[in-house]
Motif scaffolding. Sequence first.
Motif, PDB file in Angstrom:
ATOM      1  N   ARG A 117       0.818  -1.224   0.000  1.00  0.00           N
ATOM      2  CA  ARG A 117       0.000   0.000   0.000  1.00  0.00           C
ATOM      3  C   ARG A 117       0.848   1.270   0.000  1.00  0.00           C
ATOM      4  N   LYS A 118       2.155   1.113   0.256  1.00  0.00           N
ATOM      5  CA  LYS A 118       3.057   2.272   0.260  1.00  0.00           C
ATOM      6  C   LYS A 118       3.530   2.559  -1.160  1.00  0.00           C
ATOM      7  N   PRO A 119       3.665   3.810  -1.518  1.00  0.00           N
ATOM      8  CA  PRO A 119       4.258   4.122  -2.827  1.00  0.00           C
ATOM      9  C   PRO A 119       5.688   3.594  -2.894  1.00  0.00           C
ATOM     10  N   LEU A 120       6.118   3.183  -4.067  1.00  0.00           N
ATOM     11  CA  LEU A 120       7.461   2.602  -4.245  1.00  0.00           C
ATOM     12  C   LEU A 120       8.579   3.473  -3.685  1.00  0.00           C
ATOM     13  N   PRO A 121       8.587   4.782  -3.921  1.00  0.00           N
ATOM     14  CA  PRO A 121       9.707   5.603  -3.403  1.00  0.00           C
ATOM     15  C   PRO A 121       9.784   5.643  -1.874  1.00  0.00           C
ATOM     16  N   GLU A 122       8.690   5.337  -1.196  1.00  0.00           N
ATOM     17  CA  GLU A 122       8.681   5.389   0.273  1.00  0.00           C
ATOM     18  C   GLU A 122       9.111   4.077   0.929  1.00  0.00           C
ATOM     19  N   ARG A 123       9.320   3.045   0.144  1.00  0.00           N
ATOM     20  CA  ARG A 123       9.681   1.735   0.703  1.00  0.00           C
ATOM     21  C   ARG A 123      11.179   1.675   1.009  1.00  0.00           C
ATOM     22  N   THR A 124      11.479   1.062   2.161  1.00  0.00           N
ATOM     23  CA  THR A 124      12.887   0.858   2.518  1.00  0.00           C
ATOM     24  C   THR A 124      13.443  -0.307   1.698  1.00  0.00           C
ATOM     25  N   MET A 125      14.755  -0.434   1.685  1.00  0.00           N
ATOM     26  CA  MET A 125      15.381  -1.546   0.964  1.00  0.00           C
ATOM     27  C   MET A 125      14.942  -2.887   1.558  1.00  0.00           C
ATOM     28  N   ALA A 126      14.802  -2.949   2.872  1.00  0.00           N
ATOM     29  CA  ALA A 126      14.359  -4.187   3.523  1.00  0.00           C
ATOM     30  C   ALA A 126      12.938  -4.541   3.074  1.00  0.00           C
ATOM     31  N   GLU A 127      12.093  -3.533   2.951  1.00  0.00           N
ATOM     32  CA  GLU A 127      10.719  -3.779   2.492  1.00  0.00           C
ATOM     33  C   GLU A 127      10.696  -4.251   1.038  1.00  0.00           C
ATOM     34  N   VAL A 128      11.517  -3.644   0.215  1.00  0.00           N
ATOM     35  CA  VAL A 128      11.601  -4.051  -1.195  1.00  0.00           C
ATOM     36  C   VAL A 128      12.058  -5.502  -1.283  1.00  0.00           C
ATOM     37  N   ARG A 129      13.069  -5.858  -0.490  1.00  0.00           N
ATOM     38  CA  ARG A 129      13.571  -7.238  -0.492  1.00  0.00           C
ATOM     39  C   ARG A 129      12.504  -8.214  -0.003  1.00  0.00           C
ATOM     40  N   LEU A 130      11.774  -7.844   1.056  1.00  0.00           N
ATOM     41  CA  LEU A 130      10.733  -8.722   1.590  1.00  0.00           C
ATOM     42  C   LEU A 130       9.657  -8.976   0.538  1.00  0.00           C
ATOM     43  N   VAL A 131       9.230  -7.926  -0.151  1.00  0.00           N
ATOM     44  CA  VAL A 131       8.217  -8.076  -1.196  1.00  0.00           C
ATOM     45  C   VAL A 131       8.752  -8.963  -2.322  1.00  0.00           C
ATOM     46  N   ARG A 132      10.015  -8.772  -2.680  1.00  0.00           N
ATOM     47  CA  ARG A 132      10.614  -9.534  -3.779  1.00  0.00           C
ATOM     48  C   ARG A 132      10.773 -11.007  -3.417  1.00  0.00           C
ATOM     49  N   TRP A 133      11.158 -11.301  -2.176  1.00  0.00           N
ATOM     50  CA  TRP A 133      11.452 -12.669  -1.779  1.00  0.00           C
ATOM     51  C   TRP A 133      10.261 -13.415  -1.186  1.00  0.00           C
ATOM     52  N   SER A 134       9.202 -12.722  -0.830  1.00  0.00           N
ATOM     53  CA  SER A 134       8.061 -13.396  -0.188  1.00  0.00           C
ATOM     54  C   SER A 134       7.412 -14.484  -1.044  1.00  0.00           C
ATOM     55  N   PRO A 135       7.361 -14.357  -2.366  1.00  0.00           N
ATOM     56  CA  PRO A 135       6.782 -15.462  -3.147  1.00  0.00           C
ATOM     57  C   PRO A 135       7.560 -16.776  -2.994  1.00  0.00           C
ATOM     58  N   LEU A 136       8.851 -16.685  -2.680  1.00  0.00           N
ATOM     59  CA  LEU A 136       9.627 -17.920  -2.476  1.00  0.00           C
ATOM     60  C   LEU A 136       9.129 -18.702  -1.265  1.00  0.00           C
ATOM     61  N   LEU A 137       8.657 -17.997  -0.259  1.00  0.00           N
ATOM     62  CA  LEU A 137       8.110 -18.670   0.916  1.00  0.00           C
ATOM     63  C   LEU A 137       6.842 -19.436   0.532  1.00  0.00           C
ATOM     64  N   ALA A 138       5.986 -18.805  -0.254  1.00  0.00           N
ATOM     65  CA  ALA A 138       4.765 -19.479  -0.705  1.00  0.00           C
ATOM     66  C   ALA A 138       5.105 -20.686  -1.575  1.00  0.00           C
ATOM     67  N   ARG A 139       6.063 -20.532  -2.466  1.00  0.00           N
ATOM     68  CA  ARG A 139       6.454 -21.658  -3.331  1.00  0.00           C
ATOM     69  C   ARG A 139       7.120 -22.771  -2.525  1.00  0.00           C
TER      70      ARG A 139
END
Length: 158
Positions: A117-139
């Motif tokens: 729900r946060k705009p991309l420029p407001e996301r921290t690097m940790a948040e960007v990484r979590l969003v990027r890697w979270s599908p691996l947990l589901a898989r």
Amino acid sequence: MIALLTWVHLLASMSWIGGMMFLSLVVVPVLKQPAVASHRGLLFAPLARRFRMIAWISMAILLSTGPLLAVFRGINLSDPLAWPVVLQLKLGLVLILMVLSVGHDLIVGPRVSQIARKPLPERTMAEVRLVRWSPLLARSTLLLAVAVAYAAVSLARS
């Protein structure tokens, strides 16, 4: 009675694994298409929440019918050292699967939804990484569930 329990156990397994496969192999790829990508968050969140309810009901059924099936097969649940190796392996995988599912559904999933729900420029690097890697947990949970199903088939054939 054992046929009914086996049938219920199998239906719960099919619902859970089939739902994970449907989300991973059908829903996610469709939502990545440019025509619907802008609506991904609006569509995926309610689908995932709906499936989460079905998944947890399926898990509860599996966790209640599994021990009963083992007892019907003559397995003494109070003596884990006497359990067949494949049952020990299956239950170890189930434990890991449950931990990952809880982590995904109660920690990572809600956090990723919040970040989305946060705009991309407001996301921290940790948040960007979590969003990027979270599908691996589901898989990973899907792969583990498939491995549990294979162990179940091996157990049934032993």
